[in-house]
Design a protein around this motif. Structure first.
Motif, PDB file in Angstrom:
ATOM      1  N   GLY A 189       6.454  11.193 -34.617  1.00 22.42           N
ATOM      2  CA  GLY A 189       7.111   9.776 -35.143  1.00 22.42           C
ATOM      3  C   GLY A 189       7.797   9.197 -34.181  1.00 22.42           C
ATOM      4  N   GLN A 217       6.333   4.710 -35.660  1.00 22.40           N
ATOM      5  CA  GLN A 217       6.856   3.997 -36.446  1.00 22.40           C
ATOM      6  C   GLN A 217       8.363   3.481 -35.840  1.00 22.40           C
ATOM      7  OE1 GLN A 217       9.319   7.748 -38.301  1.00 22.40           O
ATOM      8  NE2 GLN A 217       7.552   6.902 -39.240  1.00 22.40           N
ATOM      9  N   LYS A 248      10.192   0.932 -39.035  1.00 26.57           N
ATOM     10  CA  LYS A 248       9.092  -0.012 -39.486  1.00 26.57           C
ATOM     11  C   LYS A 248       8.621  -0.737 -38.019  1.00 26.57           C
ATOM     12  CE  LYS A 248      10.187  -1.100 -44.247  1.00 26.57           C
ATOM     13  NZ  LYS A 248      10.610  -1.860 -45.180  1.00 26.57           N
ATOM     14  N   VAL A 252       3.157   0.800 -37.312  1.00 28.19           N
ATOM     15  CA  VAL A 252       3.089   0.649 -38.499  1.00 28.19           C
ATOM     16  C   VAL A 252       3.269  -1.049 -38.626  1.00 28.19           C
ATOM     17  CG1 VAL A 252       5.676   1.025 -38.886  1.00 28.19           C
ATOM     18  CG2 VAL A 252       4.060   0.976 -40.778  1.00 28.19           C
ATOM     19  N   SER A 258       2.117   4.295 -40.454  1.00 32.09           N
ATOM     20  CA  SER A 258       2.359   4.883 -39.245  1.00 32.09           C
ATOM     21  C   SER A 258       1.364   6.429 -39.254  1.00 32.09           C
ATOM     22  CB  SER A 258       3.916   5.373 -39.562  1.00 32.09           C
ATOM     23  OG  SER A 258       3.897   6.066 -40.565  1.00 32.09           O
TER      24      SER A 258
END
Length: 370
Positions: A189, A217, A248, A252, A258
């Motif tokens: 992430g 993300q 966000k 994404v 994502s």
């Protein structure tokens, strides 16, 4: 010598735990907490979840017929403490105070790692440790300059994963981690790319707060003037901007998802699965994915410069590297720099077990948190 080690890696809605007799796992499990479990704690300090999490971990030990007195050490994921150098730290009163107060970066779920390790170790009458927390800071002075004295670059990265992979490859090459130079990219992430020089990460992007390449993300580094204009445009709240930077931003924002696995399946087939949040075309999805790859490769190239071209190897790890495409495309940009190794996933439990094993085998390597 083989030791019995309990590993605790807390997340926001789960605890990833493992118990090992020597190198053999007795169990490895992710204990997930339901909405019903967590509902009483909504909006409250995450520390209030300690009794719940402690009980479920102890219940798992009971369910697997593991007597507490056989445990030689408990090790937890390191949370947000003050910046430290890499290594294994025994949990002490000062660390517990800093983890509990959120003095350094607030109270993140990872802060529970050291606290849970300490509380269970007290019952088991054994030592408790953390190892290579995200706040490891071994950066060289030049790497701290940002152009704003009030806003220096700081070190927050996937230290546990990066250092394990670097050490593992060095061992395969018949060398010590302290003898090699390498570049390690952890992709999940968040994405961090570190320049490892003779056992120290002398430069790395702060992936937690959004520096570096864009991620599934997170926005990564963005044009500063444009960001300032957005902040003062009146269109966005502070929360809006923070979400654009982390949560966000990145893939994404460009594609609607994502979930890289979902995105790559759409790129491959042109078919969106039921319930998919993807809002872009197949061509736009592919370009956004490739832009992320491009930025990762640029950061790897930058770290090669930091190491003055003396790079023994480049390693790619983390969940993103489960992709069949992303590591290959990164390699097309950077494999000419040095041999490239790919280790999908992070195996943080194994990294923690190995750290505790080192601490028990050689107590002199254990560092004191002050």
């Amino acid at each position: 010598m083989n030791y019995n080690i309990l590993v605790i890696n807390p997340g926001s809605t789960s605890d990833d735990i493992g118990y090992y007799r020597g190198q053999e796992p007795v169990f490895e499990v992710t204990v997930r907490y339901s909405m019903t479990d967590l509902e009483p704690y909504e909006g409250k300090n995450v520390l209030e979840q300690l009794p719940l999490r402690k009980k479920l971990i102890l219940d798992y030990l009971i369910d697997h017929n593991i007597p507490l007195e056989e445990i030689n050490a408990v090790i937890g994921r390191g949370g947000f403490i003050k910046s430290v150098s890499g290594g294994v730290y025994e949990v002490n009163e000062q660390m517990l105070a800093d983890l509990s107060s959120g003095r350094y970066g607030g109270i993140h779920p990872s802060n529970l790692g050291g606290i849970l390790a300490h509380e269970i170790a007290q019952i088991a009458h054994c030592p408790s440790f953390i190892a290579n927390p995200v706040v490891i800071d071994e950066m060289q002075p030049l790497a701290r300059y940002s152009g704003m004295p009030e806003n220096p670059r700081i070190s927050i990265f996937h230290a546990l994963s990066q250092k394990r992979v670097a050490r593992m490859i060095a061992n395969k090459l018949g060398k010590k981690y302290t003898e090699i130079n390498c570049i390690v990219c952890h992709g999940g992430g968040g994405i961090t790319v570190g320049a490892h020089c003779k056992g120290r990460v002398i430069d790395v992007n702060n992936g937690y707060e959004g520096d570096g390449p864009m991620t599934p993300q997170r926005s990564g580094g963005v044009p500063s003037s444009g960001l300032v204009q957005m902040c003062f445009s009146g269109k966005y709240t502070e929360r809006d901007i923070k979400l654009k930077l982390r949560g966000k931003g990145g893939l994404v924002a460009y594609t609607g998802t994502s979930d890289v696995k979902d995105l790559e399946e759409f790129i491959r087939t042109g078919v969106k699965r039921p319930g998919s949040m993807i809002f872009c075309t197949r061509e736009q999805a592919e370009e956004a994915r490739d832009a992320m790859v491009y930025q990762i490769a640029k950061y790897i190239g930058a770290m090669a410069v930091v190491l003055k071209g003396q790079v023994d190897f480049i390693a790619l790890t983390g969940g993103l590297m489960n992709s069949k495409v992303i590591p290959q495309k990164i390699g097309e940009y950077v494999s000419w720099l040095a041999p490239l190794y790919v280790f999908p996933g992070s195996e943080e439990k194994i990294a923690l077990r190995e750290a505790a094993q080192r601490a028990l085998e050689d107590p002199s390597c254990v560092k004191r948190y002050v």
